[in-house]
Design an enzyme around this catalytic site. Structure first.
Site, short mmCIF file in Angstrom:
data_model
loop_
_atom_site.label_atom_id
_atom_site.label_comp_id
_atom_site.label_asym_id
_atom_site.label_seq_id
_atom_site.Cartn_x
_atom_site.Cartn_y
_atom_site.Cartn_z
N GLU A 184 8.52 9.30 -14.77
CA GLU A 184 8.08 10.65 -15.15
C GLU A 184 9.24 11.63 -15.16
O GLU A 184 9.25 12.57 -15.94
CB GLU A 184 6.99 11.14 -14.20
CG GLU A 184 6.50 12.54 -14.52
CD GLU A 184 5.18 12.89 -13.86
OE1 GLU A 184 4.95 14.08 -13.64
OE2 GLU A 184 4.41 11.98 -13.56
N LYS A 185 10.19 11.40 -14.26
CA LYS A 185 11.31 12.34 -14.15
C LYS A 185 12.56 11.58 -13.70
O LYS A 185 12.46 10.45 -13.18
CB LYS A 185 10.97 13.48 -13.19
CG LYS A 185 10.52 13.03 -11.82
CD LYS A 185 10.23 14.21 -10.91
CE LYS A 185 8.93 14.90 -11.21
NZ LYS A 185 7.75 14.14 -10.73
N ASP A 204 4.13 9.49 -12.33
CA ASP A 204 3.64 9.79 -10.99
C ASP A 204 2.23 9.24 -10.82
O ASP A 204 1.47 9.14 -11.80
CB ASP A 204 3.64 11.31 -10.75
CG ASP A 204 5.04 11.84 -10.45
OD1 ASP A 204 5.95 11.02 -10.21
OD2 ASP A 204 5.23 13.07 -10.45
N ASP A 264 -0.85 9.91 -10.53
CA ASP A 264 -2.02 10.76 -10.70
C ASP A 264 -2.37 10.78 -12.19
O ASP A 264 -1.68 10.16 -13.01
CB ASP A 264 -1.77 12.17 -10.17
CG ASP A 264 -0.56 12.85 -10.79
OD1 ASP A 264 -0.13 12.43 -11.89
OD2 ASP A 264 -0.02 13.79 -10.19
N TYR A 267 4.45 10.79 -1.84
CA TYR A 267 4.09 11.57 -3.02
C TYR A 267 3.18 12.74 -2.64
O TYR A 267 2.11 12.55 -2.07
CB TYR A 267 3.39 10.68 -4.05
CG TYR A 267 2.99 11.39 -5.31
CD1 TYR A 267 3.95 11.85 -6.20
CD2 TYR A 267 1.65 11.61 -5.61
CE1 TYR A 267 3.59 12.51 -7.36
CE2 TYR A 267 1.27 12.26 -6.76
CZ TYR A 267 2.25 12.72 -7.64
OH TYR A 267 1.88 13.37 -8.79
N ARG A 269 1.61 15.32 -4.52
CA ARG A 269 0.54 15.89 -5.35
C ARG A 269 -0.73 15.04 -5.23
O ARG A 269 -1.32 14.63 -6.23
CB ARG A 269 0.99 15.99 -6.80
CG ARG A 269 2.17 16.94 -7.01
CD ARG A 269 2.71 16.87 -8.42
NE ARG A 269 3.86 17.72 -8.59
CZ ARG A 269 3.89 18.84 -9.32
NH1 ARG A 269 2.80 19.24 -9.94
NH2 ARG A 269 4.98 19.54 -9.43
#
Length: 666
Positions: free
Chosen positions: A7-8, A103, A105, A328, A330
């Site tokens: 994701e990043k 991520d 989610d 993580y 979130r």
């Protein structure tokens, strides 16, 4: 070649660190010694197309265009990250195996899935795509995750849920914002009236709370206390319990409003014989508080340190990505996978080696204890926020980082202490035919509570946390049923009903996470769970900040209040757009999609019908509550340093003028 799409960049580097070395670093990617490659997105590389990309006519804001509903949805490349998308396009074409490493989610799932779909990946390559779920960026945790990859197809419902959410936000936010901005101009309001699926019901909560406080009329109510004495001269107090016959003199909360009635009770019980009518003693216990979800952590940090939700999330991201000290962040889960229990020794050891002050004055944690936090049935893509196996060095952390880390660590350590055990006694006393009641408790074993009872201003530990403390009750003498007592001078206590309090960061977050308490429709409330909320763990803090940025909310000390603009907007909208009922139901349906209990179309169809109805209502009535309200009214709240994920979108031709708004689809 296996291509891992993170994701990043920070997540991509964490994956590359455990792949065979030496590495070859390229533009936007890292190639390992075995030829496998890691690349990454930089957040969303694609975004929803603007209305004028469906029809140039939509560049002008005209009511007759509404509602704008795309027949075929379009995505566009974000200009700032176009080069990284180009890198990924080439790598995806070369790869024989793809791995979605977004991520853990629904947003992370969609973020990578939409890139794969954008490149037109099909057939066996799409079918064989794997899902890598990483909750901890430390090498040993990443290695474990690589050994537990699952088929990406298992997560199609999660991605579909995120897609439905994204499109719903676009449809609702864009159409309602245009409708009320256009109508607002007709009553002289010159600003953009941003309306969102989540932000507007949240603003509605604040406006209604402010109005309840303004309109509140305080009333006196009365209690009666009996001063009781045993034959041995031991004293305790008990409070009068009004009978059914007194209901005509009471409010809906059961408070006695008649002073004469209360005075009559005082005279009747003064210097009178009494006896113990009933006595109930129970051994009780309170289980360990669950580890933190993001919202639970944000609420505690707001109470103890005065931190905003966004500030907590930013600190958590630094502890996760930069320091690799927590998992993580979130996360909406407060549970842990059973498999994680085998790592407890390493995690507890890392915490105590670097932050031993957490257990000063307490027993050592007992790793044989297994709390209810470990529950695979409560786990999906991610688990609760806990410390990692990396030993902390508190000296390298900022004060705020240290506070949040210690909060997370203490909550995890609590899992290795026994339940808090206490003895509770409920006594009912008869005096002149009236009932008086009191409670008492005695600690039997502090258990986990010993970690939370010590006042420590540095760490923010306080014993006023409702999650961790019970009411302090008086100590009673030894009593038995039927025991005679003497009632001395009765005491009349006059109190005033209190207005509700303005929202704070903590209480507003709490309202968002347990929104069913504010839902007015009983049928919708039946559908919702206690945990259903407005927005997601990752977005709640940003939505609150957005309302400040748009001058709808303002801070007065620790309290959050609506501005004139915020009140004017809420009082101009249909009630259904300002209450959480509709949005909470939508959030529940989105969650059901992710659990394979609902489908995309069953969510979107009623949403479109509701939207068409709301646009018709907007056209039928002018927003008169905004008449005379300036777009600059209210005193916008500003922070010294603030970041926002919102995008600047220029919409020309509103009433013949160009208009720029900070546009958020929520």
């Amino acid at each position: 070649m296996i291509l891992y799409i993170a994701e990043k960049p920070s997540l991509g580097r964490a994956i590359a660190d455990v792949l065979p070395k030496p590495h070859k670093k390229g533009d936007g990617h890292i190639i390992s010694a075995n030829g496998d490659c890691v690349s990454w997105c930089i957040g969303h590389l694609l975004e929803q197309a603007e209305p004028d990309e469906y029809d140039p006519e939509f560049k002008s804001w005209k009511f007759e265009h509404l509602p704008i509903i795309p027949q075929k949805w379009k995505m566009k490349v974000k200009p700032k990250t176009r080069s990284q998308l180009t890198v990924l396009r080439k790598l995806v074409k070369q790869a024989t195996q793809l791995v979605n490493a977004g991520d853990p989610d629904r947003e992370g799932q969609l973020l990578v899935d939409e890139v794969i779909a954008h490149f037109g990946v099909k057939g066996e390559k799409l079918h064989s795509t794997q899902r890598l779920l990483i909750n901890d960026l430390n090498p040993q945790a990443v290695k474990r995750a690589l050994g537990q990859m699952r088929s990406n197809r298992e997560f199609i419902p999660l991605s579909t849920s995120a897609l439905a959410r994204s499109r719903a936000d676009w449809l609702y936010g864009l159409n309602m914002t245009r409708a009320y901005t256009i109508q607002g101009r007709k009553v002289g309001y010159q600003g953009v009236l941003s309306v969102g699926r989540v932000q507007t019901p949240l603003l509605g909560l604040v406006v209604r709370r402010d109005e309840d406080i303004t309109n509140f009329i305080s009333n006196a109510f009365f209690e009666v206390l009996a001063d009781l004495t045993t034959e041995k001269g031991e004293n305790f107090k008990a409070k009068w319990q009004p009978s059914v016959a007194c209901q005509a003199y009471m409010d809906e909360e059961g408070r006695v409003l008649s002073k004469g009635l209360a005075q009559n009770v005082v005279s009747r019980i003064t210097e009178q014989p009494a006896h113990v009518l009933s006595l109930e003693s129970k051994d009780k216990q309170q289980n360990q508080p669950l580890p933190y979800s993001l919202s639970a952590l944000q609420i505690d940090a707001a109470k103890r340190y005065g931190m905003s939700a966004k500030e907590v999330l930013d600190i958590c991201q630094a502890l996760y990505e930069k320091h690799k000290l927590i998992t993580y962040p979130r996360s909406d889960s407060r549970y842990l996978p059973v498999e994680q229990y085998s790592m407890a020794s390493a995690v507890v050891g890392a915490v105590l080696n670097g932050a031993s002050e957490l257990i000063i004055g307490s027993e050592q944690p007992d790793l044989k204890i297994k709390s209810k936090a470990w529950n695979d049935k409560k786990i999906d893509a991610h688990h609760a926020i806990i410390p990692t196996e990396k030993m902390v060095n508190l000296k390298v952390l900022s004060q705020r980082e240290c506070q949040i880390y210690l909060q997370v660590a203490r909550q995890y350590l609590a899992q290795f202490y026994g339940p808090y055990q206490y003895h509770e006694t409920l006594v009912v006393v008869d005096i002149a035919g009236g009932k008086f009641k009191t409670k008492a408790k005695q600690d039997r074993a502090l258990g986990w509570k010993q970690l939370f009872t010590r006042e420590d201003p540095k760490n923010g530990v306080s014993n006023d946390n409702k999650d961790h403390e019970l009411d302090t009750l008086q100590v009673l003498p030894k009593l038995v049923k039927g025991q005679p007592l003497h009632s001395g001078q009765g005491v009349l206590v006059e109190k005033q009903t209190q207005a509700p309090k303005h929202f704070t960061d903590a209480t507003l977050l709490s309202a968002m996470t347990g929104i069913n308490r504010y839902v007015t429709d009983p049928e919708i409330r039946k559908i919702l769970k206690d945990t259903d909320g407005l927005g997601t763990e990752a977005t709640r803090g940003g939505i609150i900040e957005l309302l400040f940025k748009r001058n709808f909310l303002i801070r007065q000390g620790k309290f959050i209040q609506a501005t004139d603009v915020g009140r004017g907007l809420i009082n101009s909208l249909p009630v259904s757009a300002t209450t959480p009922d509709m949005t909470a139901l939508w959030e529940s349906n989105l969650d059901a999609i992710s659990r394979k209990e609902a489908k995309y179309l069953t969510f979107m169809a009623p949403l479109l019908n509701t939207l068409s109805s709301l646009i018709s209502q907007a056209g039928a009535q002018l927003p008169s509550a905004l008449q005379g309200v300036s777009s600059s009214m209210g005193g916008a709240y500003k922070r010294k340093s603030s970041t926002s994920s919102t995008k600047k979108t220029r919409y020309p031709q509103i009433g013949g003028k160009k208009s720029t708004m900070s546009h958020s689809t929520r």
